[in-house]
Design an enzyme around this catalytic site. Sequence first.
Site, mmCIF file in Angstrom:
data_model
loop_
_atom_site.group_PDB
_atom_site.id
_atom_site.type_symbol
_atom_site.label_atom_id
_atom_site.label_comp_id
_atom_site.label_asym_id
_atom_site.label_seq_id
_atom_site.Cartn_x
_atom_site.Cartn_y
_atom_site.Cartn_z
ATOM 1 N N CYS A 193 -25.716 -3.546 -9.450
ATOM 2 C CA CYS A 193 -26.962 -3.777 -8.714
ATOM 3 C C CYS A 193 -26.583 -4.237 -7.315
ATOM 4 O O CYS A 193 -26.787 -5.399 -6.934
ATOM 5 C CB CYS A 193 -27.810 -4.820 -9.408
ATOM 6 S SG CYS A 193 -28.254 -4.295 -11.056
ATOM 7 N N ARG A 237 0.800 -1.225 0.000
ATOM 8 C CA ARG A 237 0.000 0.000 0.000
ATOM 9 C C ARG A 237 0.836 1.280 0.000
ATOM 10 O O ARG A 237 0.592 2.201 -0.780
ATOM 11 C CB ARG A 237 -0.893 -0.021 1.246
ATOM 12 C CG ARG A 237 -1.912 1.090 1.320
ATOM 13 C CD ARG A 237 -2.599 1.092 2.691
ATOM 14 N NE ARG A 237 -2.960 -0.241 3.129
ATOM 15 C CZ ARG A 237 -4.096 -0.853 2.841
ATOM 16 N NH1 ARG A 237 -5.015 -0.238 2.136
ATOM 17 N NH2 ARG A 237 -4.342 -2.083 3.270
HETATM 18 C C1 LIG Z 1 -1.048 -7.890 2.044
HETATM 19 C C2 LIG Z 1 0.277 -8.293 2.540
HETATM 20 C C3 LIG Z 1 1.354 -7.415 2.495
HETATM 21 C C4 LIG Z 1 1.226 -5.981 2.045
HETATM 22 O O1 LIG Z 1 0.386 -5.267 2.873
HETATM 23 P P1 LIG Z 1 0.218 -3.669 2.690
HETATM 24 O O2 LIG Z 1 -0.867 -3.340 3.629
HETATM 25 O O3 LIG Z 1 -0.172 -3.470 1.265
HETATM 26 O O4 LIG Z 1 1.517 -3.067 3.018
HETATM 27 C C5 LIG Z 1 2.583 -7.866 2.905
HETATM 28 N N1 LIG Z 1 2.753 -9.132 3.343
HETATM 29 C C6 LIG Z 1 1.738 -10.009 3.401
HETATM 30 C C7 LIG Z 1 1.996 -11.378 3.890
HETATM 31 C C8 LIG Z 1 0.471 -9.625 3.008
HETATM 32 O O5 LIG Z 1 -0.542 -10.497 3.083
#
Ligand SMILES: *Cc1c(COP(=O)(O)O)cnc(C)c1O
Length: 422
Positions: free
Chosen positions: A343, A277
Amino acid sequence: MNQPKSFPLTREQVEALTERFPTPFHLYDEAAIRANAQRLSAAFASLPDFREYFAVKATPNPFLLRVLASEGFGADCSSLAELRLCAAVGLRGERVMFTSNQTPDEEFRAARELDAIINLDDITHIDALVAATGSLPSTLCFRYNPGPLKDGNPIIGHPEEAKYGLTREQLFEAYARVRDLGVERFGLHTMVVSNELDEQYHIETVRMLFELVVEIQQQLGVRIHFINTGGGIGIPYRPAERPVDYEVIARGARELYAELIEPAGLDPLAYNMECGRAITGPYGWLITRAIRSKETYRSYIGVDASMANLMRPGMYGAYHHITVLGKEQAPANRVYDVVGSLCENSDKFAIQRELPEIEMDDLLAIHDAGAHGHAMGYNYNGKLRSAELLLRPDGSVVQIRRAETLDDLFATLDLAAAGTFV
Ligand SMILES: *Cc1c(COP(=O)(O)O)cnc(C)c1O
């Protein structure tokens, strides 16, 4: 103190783009993604062998993986498709982390073929990995779930309710076992938060891992070679929120390193993370056009995007800021629900949002759609997922994924056979 939400193009530039690429589409800003990657790497340069493994699931586009790889990042995968994307762009070996759960045999095999670092989610996966691939790799990592030892946050919930990771007892047992089975290099991983803006929370996670590294050495004589603090660095979706200061986390981690790791004689211990993210989220926008307006008990603006393109508002009630392009300075003197055409009443990008007056054909930029945006889209109601465009540092725009077509949607159906069935 509200931060103005940035957008790299003018309304006229986007209008011109829509002649080549009809709305809706996702637009990513390469220069901003690179600058962010460089800020992260610079902040954590004080920690040994720092590496960020970009969580591929956040924005699984091979062009973006290449951009991030060229900034020194690796990739974090949790599925066969994500491993394939890494292979396609030449990421392998120590540059790939495989953090999966309930892992199918074929995915263990694919991870071994790429020579990825395998991060096991459960103690039974030691045997499962041997059964699937015939052996254990020389490097192995385990995912720790601290359970009730640590408070969760609202998105990931309480760790003891999370399906991921090994308990503390299992973790010690697992390292002892794989050491006896000949594994030579060990990693320790955890991920206990999601979208967390509080630096202190991330620093506490580092403390937890460093303390464990020391205990594992003391109790088992097993030397951990790297930690991975997972993802979970948040982004300021709301204008009133403050971005996470990477320097603050890095400084806190470096101090803990001096306090816990160096005196225990465990330096160097490599420091990894796998954020998604925070890397691309703020530098991607969903661009959509207002196509309908409706006055009933509320004022609605219907746009040509839907939850097919961005699920977070409908799925989590998440806030995504919206800019009406060309009306950045106009007073927000109207209140709208901005909605898609599914919908499904949760198909709303904004609910009772104060915005400038929106006219038909206005272009809207939905912010912070650069991670967990396009990737989470789905085809409910037969809606099609949008194209992805990349704004290059030289100002040109390239398409890095075309929009889906109805032929794509129907590719798994035999419409001719159905037409003569029964
Ligand atoms: C989703 C996930 C991430 C990344 O998470 P962010 O919130 O996008 O930083 C990293 N490691 C694992 C194991 C994840 O499931």
